[in-house]
Structures are given as C-alpha cells and as structure tokens.
Write a protein that holds these residues in place. Structure first.
Motif, PDB file in Angstrom:
ATOM      1  N   ARG A  19       0.749 -10.332 -10.233  1.00 52.06           N
ATOM      2  CA  ARG A  19      -0.244 -10.223 -11.163  1.00 52.06           C
ATOM      3  C   ARG A  19      -0.584  -8.806 -11.448  1.00 52.06           C
ATOM      4  O   ARG A  19      -0.843  -8.012 -10.405  1.00 52.06           O
ATOM      5  N   TYR A  20      -0.571  -8.280 -12.789  1.00 54.03           N
ATOM      6  CA  TYR A  20      -0.691  -6.993 -12.871  1.00 54.03           C
ATOM      7  C   TYR A  20      -2.210  -6.980 -13.844  1.00 54.03           C
ATOM      8  O   TYR A  20      -2.246  -7.733 -14.687  1.00 54.03           O
ATOM      9  N   HIS A  21      -3.172  -6.130 -13.492  1.00 60.24           N
ATOM     10  CA  HIS A  21      -4.388  -6.212 -13.987  1.00 60.24           C
ATOM     11  C   HIS A  21      -4.656  -4.739 -14.679  1.00 60.24           C
ATOM     12  O   HIS A  21      -5.282  -4.032 -13.796  1.00 60.24           O
ATOM     13  N   GLU A  22      -4.322  -4.482 -15.760  1.00 61.20           N
ATOM     14  CA  GLU A  22      -4.614  -3.004 -16.245  1.00 61.20           C
ATOM     15  C   GLU A  22      -4.180  -1.912 -15.422  1.00 61.20           C
ATOM     16  O   GLU A  22      -5.125  -1.139 -15.022  1.00 61.20           O
ATOM     17  N   ARG A  25      -1.778   4.633 -15.701  1.00 59.40           N
ATOM     18  CA  ARG A  25      -0.233   5.315 -15.756  1.00 59.40           C
ATOM     19  C   ARG A  25      -0.525   6.454 -14.722  1.00 59.40           C
ATOM     20  O   ARG A  25      -1.336   6.576 -14.546  1.00 59.40           O
ATOM     21  N   VAL A  26       0.498   6.533 -14.200  1.00 51.46           N
ATOM     22  CA  VAL A  26       0.782   7.663 -13.249  1.00 51.46           C
ATOM     23  C   VAL A  26       1.937   8.293 -13.580  1.00 51.46           C
ATOM     24  O   VAL A  26       2.876   8.148 -14.112  1.00 51.46           O
ATOM     25  N   PRO A  27       1.675   9.680 -12.997  1.00 48.56           N
ATOM     26  CA  PRO A  27       2.889  10.752 -13.117  1.00 48.56           C
ATOM     27  C   PRO A  27       4.283  10.191 -12.445  1.00 48.56           C
ATOM     28  O   PRO A  27       4.106   9.437 -11.646  1.00 48.56           O
ATOM     29  N   THR A  59      -3.565  -3.359  -9.842  1.00 45.60           N
ATOM     30  CA  THR A  59      -4.832  -3.172 -10.594  1.00 45.60           C
ATOM     31  C   THR A  59      -5.059  -1.667 -10.527  1.00 45.60           C
ATOM     32  O   THR A  59      -4.670  -0.663 -10.017  1.00 45.60           O
ATOM     33  N   GLY A  60      -6.065  -1.427 -11.613  1.00 48.16           N
ATOM     34  CA  GLY A  60      -6.675  -0.097 -11.830  1.00 48.16           C
ATOM     35  C   GLY A  60      -8.068  -0.198 -11.407  1.00 48.16           C
ATOM     36  O   GLY A  60      -8.811  -0.940 -11.778  1.00 48.16           O
ATOM     37  N   ASP A  61      -8.480   0.672 -10.437  1.00 46.61           N
ATOM     38  CA  ASP A  61      -9.892   0.680 -10.068  1.00 46.61           C
ATOM     39  C   ASP A  61     -10.338   2.229 -10.046  1.00 46.61           C
ATOM     40  O   ASP A  61     -10.002   3.090  -9.424  1.00 46.61           O
ATOM     41  N   SER A  62     -11.214   2.331 -11.199  1.00 46.38           N
ATOM     42  CA  SER A  62     -11.849   3.795 -11.381  1.00 46.38           C
ATOM     43  C   SER A  62     -10.849   4.766 -11.497  1.00 46.38           C
ATOM     44  O   SER A  62     -10.967   5.805 -10.880  1.00 46.38           O
ATOM     45  N   GLY A  63      -9.742   4.525 -12.282  1.00 46.21           N
ATOM     46  CA  GLY A  63      -8.559   5.396 -12.379  1.00 46.21           C
ATOM     47  C   GLY A  63      -7.328   5.477 -11.184  1.00 46.21           C
ATOM     48  O   GLY A  63      -6.608   6.144 -11.336  1.00 46.21           O
ATOM     49  N   THR A  68      -1.669  -4.282  -3.731  1.00 45.14           N
ATOM     50  CA  THR A  68      -1.502  -5.126  -2.661  1.00 45.14           C
ATOM     51  C   THR A  68      -0.546  -6.144  -2.488  1.00 45.14           C
ATOM     52  O   THR A  68      -0.189  -6.852  -3.598  1.00 45.14           O
ATOM     53  N   VAL A  69       0.149  -6.092  -1.270  1.00 46.47           N
ATOM     54  CA  VAL A  69       1.012  -7.165  -1.012  1.00 46.47           C
ATOM     55  C   VAL A  69       0.688  -7.796   0.213  1.00 46.47           C
ATOM     56  O   VAL A  69       0.390  -7.433   1.318  1.00 46.47           O
ATOM     57  N   VAL A  70       0.539  -9.338  -0.081  1.00 42.74           N
ATOM     58  CA  VAL A  70       0.040  -9.962   1.014  1.00 42.74           C
ATOM     59  C   VAL A  70       1.158 -11.234   1.243  1.00 42.74           C
ATOM     60  O   VAL A  70       1.918 -11.728   0.055  1.00 42.74           O
ATOM     61  N   ASP A  71       1.109 -11.516   2.693  1.00 43.24           N
ATOM     62  CA  ASP A  71       2.116 -12.695   2.821  1.00 43.24           C
ATOM     63  C   ASP A  71       1.475 -13.519   3.876  1.00 43.24           C
ATOM     64  O   ASP A  71       0.082 -13.179   4.328  1.00 43.24           O
ATOM     65  N   ARG A  72       1.545 -14.881   4.058  1.00 45.22           N
ATOM     66  CA  ARG A  72       0.869 -15.759   4.907  1.00 45.22           C
ATOM     67  C   ARG A  72       2.041 -15.985   5.877  1.00 45.22           C
ATOM     68  O   ARG A  72       1.889 -17.275   6.480  1.00 45.22           O
ATOM     69  N   GLY A  73       2.553 -14.877   6.351  1.00 44.85           N
ATOM     70  CA  GLY A  73       3.490 -15.329   7.521  1.00 44.85           C
ATOM     71  C   GLY A  73       2.922 -15.205   8.951  1.00 44.85           C
ATOM     72  O   GLY A  73       1.651 -15.375   9.074  1.00 44.85           O
ATOM     73  N   ARG A  74       3.655 -14.896   9.866  1.00 47.63           N
ATOM     74  CA  ARG A  74       3.441 -14.919  11.170  1.00 47.63           C
ATOM     75  C   ARG A  74       2.319 -13.773  11.618  1.00 47.63           C
ATOM     76  O   ARG A  74       1.701 -13.698  12.621  1.00 47.63           O
ATOM     77  N   GLY A  75       2.305 -12.589  10.965  1.00 48.20           N
ATOM     78  CA  GLY A  75       1.402 -11.718  11.267  1.00 48.20           C
ATOM     79  C   GLY A  75       1.644 -10.706  12.593  1.00 48.20           C
ATOM     80  O   GLY A  75       2.731 -11.227  13.177  1.00 48.20           O
ATOM     81  N   PHE A  76       0.903  -9.984  12.923  1.00 49.58           N
ATOM     82  CA  PHE A  76       1.117  -9.253  14.310  1.00 49.58           C
ATOM     83  C   PHE A  76       0.003  -8.640  14.889  1.00 49.58           C
ATOM     84  O   PHE A  76      -1.251  -8.548  13.791  1.00 49.58           O
ATOM     85  N   GLU A  77      -0.351  -8.473  15.912  1.00 50.48           N
ATOM     86  CA  GLU A  77      -1.621  -7.796  16.434  1.00 50.48           C
ATOM     87  C   GLU A  77      -1.465  -6.466  16.221  1.00 50.48           C
ATOM     88  O   GLU A  77      -0.704  -5.590  16.698  1.00 50.48           O
ATOM     89  N   PRO A  78      -2.569  -5.851  15.406  1.00 55.25           N
ATOM     90  CA  PRO A  78      -2.479  -4.375  15.315  1.00 55.25           C
ATOM     91  C   PRO A  78      -2.741  -3.636  16.520  1.00 55.25           C
ATOM     92  O   PRO A  78      -3.084  -3.865  17.508  1.00 55.25           O
ATOM     93  N   GLY A  79      -1.903  -2.412  16.435  1.00 53.80           N
ATOM     94  CA  GLY A  79      -1.998  -1.516  17.624  1.00 53.80           C
ATOM     95  C   GLY A  79      -0.936  -2.064  18.768  1.00 53.80           C
ATOM     96  O   GLY A  79      -0.489  -1.308  19.638  1.00 53.80           O
TER      97      GLY A  79
END
Length: 120
Positions: A19-22, A25-27, A59-63, A68-79
């Motif tokens: 999904r692309y929401h406005e 532009r970036v250098p 998305t563009g958020d205030s310039g 965001t890349v999301v999956d609904r997979g197995r995940g992991f314990e942070p750290g």
C-alpha cells in the motif's frame, strides 16, 4: 526503487501486499540504501518468518518517508539474537548511514514489524 524491492521479493516467491499512501520524494543517495533495507526486511520474511506473505505500507508523515514491513510469522524474542546480522547490518546500519532510523518489534508467535523512517 521500493517497487523494485517488492518485485524482487515476489520473484522469489514471497507474496507482498503493498500500500502506497503519498510518499514524499527522496534524494537518489537516500532512495537506494532505503530500498536495500526494505529488500532485506522482505528477505527476512521470506527466509525466517515461516510465512509466505508480507505487508508493506509506504507513507509520508510530515515530510518523512515511513515504510513498514509486517509479517504474521513465527516472530522472535527481542534481545534473544533472533534479529540476526541481516537486521543489524542490512537494515539498521543502512538506515543510520542515510540519517534514518529502523525499529523492529516482535514477539514469539506474533510476527515481526520493521518500521523504517527517513529522515530520523
């Protein structure tokens, strides 16, 4: 550049709902490393998540460019080291190198969310 990252992941068998929401532009010197970080996040889904589907939101958020890349997979314990070198080198370091920031959120059985922001 982001669409090329999506097409490359799809060519390797990952289904990507994008999904692309406005987005701003970036250098050019930002676009390539940013897209490479996105490619690595998508590759991590393909190789480690245990699912064949990723969700990408741009998305563009205030310039700022926010991806965001999301999956609904197995995940992991942070750290726990589950983030691995791909996230450290190919995502976090690339984003820092262009003045951006990466945030990774995960829990076992809950998938992974990688948020990339530029500028920081």
């Amino acid at each position: 550049a982001l669409e090329e990252s999506v097409r490359a992941a799809e060519a390797l068998g990952l289904r990507v709902t994008a999904r692309y929401h406005e987005p701003p532009r970036v250098p050019g010197d930002v676009a390539l490393p940013f897209a490479q970080a996105v490619t690595e996040a998508l590759n991590n889904v393909r190789c480690h998540a245990g699912t064949g589907h990723a969700y990408l939101t741009v998305t563009g958020d205030s310039g700022r460019l926010v991806v965001t890349v999301v999956d609904r997979g197995r995940g992991f314990e942070p750290g726990s080291g589950g983030g691995g070198l791909g996230l450290t080198r190919s995502v976090h370091e690339r984003m820092r190198g262009i003045g951006g920031h990466a945030t990774v959120d995960s829990a076992p059985g809950e998938g992974v969310s990688v948020e990339l922001r530029w500028p920081r």
